[in-house]
Write an enzyme that holds these catalytic residues in place. Structure first.
Site, PDB file in Angstrom:
ATOM      1  N   GLU A  25       0.834  -1.199   0.000  1.00  0.00           N
ATOM      2  CA  GLU A  25       0.000   0.000   0.000  1.00  0.00           C
ATOM      3  C   GLU A  25       0.868   1.249   0.000  1.00  0.00           C
ATOM      4  OE1 GLU A  25      -3.659   0.507   2.507  1.00  0.00           O
ATOM      5  OE2 GLU A  25      -2.475   2.153   3.376  1.00  0.00           O
ATOM      6  N   THR A  56      -3.971   4.875  -1.534  1.00  0.00           N
ATOM      7  CA  THR A  56      -5.010   5.379  -0.637  1.00  0.00           C
ATOM      8  C   THR A  56      -5.681   6.619  -1.206  1.00  0.00           C
ATOM      9  OG1 THR A  56      -3.468   6.733   0.652  1.00  0.00           O
ATOM     10  CG2 THR A  56      -3.807   4.449   1.372  1.00  0.00           C
ATOM     11  N   TYR A  57      -6.731   7.035  -0.502  1.00  0.00           N
ATOM     12  CA  TYR A  57      -7.647   8.046  -1.044  1.00  0.00           C
ATOM     13  C   TYR A  57      -8.318   8.739   0.131  1.00  0.00           C
ATOM     14  CZ  TYR A  57     -12.191   9.292  -3.336  1.00  0.00           C
ATOM     15  OH  TYR A  57     -13.310   9.901  -3.808  1.00  0.00           O
ATOM     16  N   HIS A  85      -8.080   3.097  -3.931  1.00  0.00           N
ATOM     17  CA  HIS A  85      -9.020   3.208  -2.820  1.00  0.00           C
ATOM     18  C   HIS A  85     -10.177   4.126  -3.214  1.00  0.00           C
ATOM     19  CE1 HIS A  85      -6.435   1.845   0.814  1.00  0.00           C
ATOM     20  NE2 HIS A  85      -5.964   1.307  -0.302  1.00  0.00           N
ATOM     21  N   ARG A 115     -15.660   2.469   3.814  1.00  0.00           N
ATOM     22  CA  ARG A 115     -16.570   3.522   4.264  1.00  0.00           C
ATOM     23  C   ARG A 115     -15.812   4.830   4.370  1.00  0.00           C
ATOM     24  NH1 ARG A 115     -18.251   4.437  10.315  1.00  0.00           N
ATOM     25  NH2 ARG A 115     -16.241   5.497  10.082  1.00  0.00           N
ATOM     26  N   ASP A 117     -12.820   7.230   6.908  1.00  0.00           N
ATOM     27  CA  ASP A 117     -12.804   7.882   8.215  1.00  0.00           C
ATOM     28  C   ASP A 117     -13.562   9.206   8.154  1.00  0.00           C
ATOM     29  OD1 ASP A 117     -11.222   5.885   9.335  1.00  0.00           O
ATOM     30  OD2 ASP A 117      -9.372   6.850   8.662  1.00  0.00           O
ATOM     31  N   ASN A 172     -20.835  -7.058   9.699  1.00  0.00           N
ATOM     32  CA  ASN A 172     -20.592  -6.029   8.707  1.00  0.00           C
ATOM     33  C   ASN A 172     -19.631  -6.529   7.628  1.00  0.00           C
ATOM     34  OD1 ASN A 172     -20.845  -3.293   7.668  1.00  0.00           O
ATOM     35  ND2 ASN A 172     -18.746  -2.994   8.366  1.00  0.00           N
ATOM     36  N   GLN A 187      -6.797  -4.482   9.167  1.00  0.00           N
ATOM     37  CA  GLN A 187      -6.070  -3.442   9.878  1.00  0.00           C
ATOM     38  C   GLN A 187      -4.810  -4.081  10.444  1.00  0.00           C
ATOM     39  OE1 GLN A 187      -5.517  -0.481  10.570  1.00  0.00           O
ATOM     40  NE2 GLN A 187      -6.093   0.220  12.599  1.00  0.00           N
ATOM     41  N   ARG A 281       7.787   3.875   1.721  1.00  0.00           N
ATOM     42  CA  ARG A 281       9.201   3.537   1.903  1.00  0.00           C
ATOM     43  C   ARG A 281       9.374   2.050   1.607  1.00  0.00           C
ATOM     44  NH1 ARG A 281      11.961   7.634   4.313  1.00  0.00           N
ATOM     45  NH2 ARG A 281      10.706   9.256   5.315  1.00  0.00           N
TER      46      ARG A 281
END
Length: 300
Positions: A25, A56-57, A85, A115, A117, A172, A187, A281
């Site tokens: 990622e 990521t987004y 993402h 969803r 943050d 969920n 996570q 990195r």
């Protein structure tokens, strides 16, 4: 069991065949310097043959544009598979449909559907857009209806901080898989017991999609503590990093070994797919893969 019967003189990572699959990622760069660092990392890690690399987004136009620019460049300039993402935060269904269409037209076939943050303005509480998706499960269903994306979703071995309890969190995850997600990525965690217990519960709940462990090398112990949510940080891990706050070199070495040890224990339990949060990195992720026996792919 293999770890228990290993001869005392055998190194911890001896004779690993490298029969693993990895993914990485990254986050989209904000400056030219950060962009150079990102592409240095991608260039260094790409010979390891990752199954995909995710980008990521965040909510907001500029962040979305950087994510789109990054995945578009990956498609243009590499043979890697990008996973973009996409979140529900601060966007209507029409806006998300437009972004999904742009990804598809650019050649993106893998999306990490989250969803997202809640922004600081919402005081840490997720408030759906009036015309948007209210959950990751709804987002997955909407994306699948739009295009035949390969979709990854998030999973939480130690329970999402906002979940009512472990069972509701697992329910969920099942909704997301049932909506069409192909896999889950966890996570970060530091307890193999927590991960394997979570797998057992997921399988018992009828979840048969792969659940990849998310591995986060400790680049900053303060940052890990801030991001941990419900993730337990073992005392032994904290002790390993004691006194290294101002020593980035030794801290990076300790972090790589600690993360490789976690991966080795997961490997001994049968795990063969690993997802690494690189923070743009390459050194630590590359070192961990090296210890696990993964070598650069032959090029012709």
């Amino acid at each position: 069991m293999n770890a228990l019967i290993r001869p005392l003189e055998a190194p911890l990572f001896a004779d690993l065949p490298g029969d693993i699959s990895v993914s990485f990622e990254f986050f989209p760069p904000k400056t030219e310097k950060m962009e150079a660092q990102l592409w240095d990392a991608i260039t260094e890690l790409s010979p390891l043959g990752p199954s995909f690399i995710s980008v990521t987004y965040g909510a907001g136009g500029s962040t979305r544009e950087r994510t789109h620019a990054t995945v578009s460049r990956i498609i243009r300039e590499t043979s890697l598979v990008p996973a973009a993402h996409l979140t529900c935060v601060a966007a209507s269904k029409a806006e998300i449909d437009e972004i999904a269409d742009q990804y598809w037209e650019a050649g993106v076939r893998h999306v990490v559907a989250l969803r997202g943050d809640p922004p600081p303005a919402d005081a840490g509480r997720f408030v759906p857009h009036p015309e948007g998706y209210s959950s990751a499960a709804e987002l997955v269903a909407g994306l699948k209806a739009r295009h035949d994306f390969d979709i990854s979703v998030a999973a939480y071995p130690e329970v999402h901080p906002e979940a009512l309890n472990a069972q509701s969190d697992l329910d969920n995850l099942k909704r997301k898989i049932d909506a069409g997600a192909n896999r889950a990525i966890t996570q970060f965690f530091f307890s193999t017991d927590a991960y394997f217990r979570f797998l057992d519960k997921a399988h018992a709940a009828g979840i048969d999609a792969p659940i990849l462990p998310g591995i986060m090398p400790v680049t900053s112990f303060a940052a890990i503590r801030r991001m941990s949510g419900n993730t337990e940080i073992p005392r032994w891990l904290e002790a390993m990093f004691a006194g290294l706050d101002e020593r980035p070199g030794p801290r990076a070495l300790v972090a790589a070994v600690a993360a490789a040890d976690l991966c080795k224990r997961l490997y001994d339990g049968g795990v063969r797919d690993f997802h690494f949060y690189t923070l743009n990195r390459a050194e630590q992720a590359y070192a961990i893969c090296q210890l696990l026996g993964l070598r650069p792919k032959e090029t012709t």
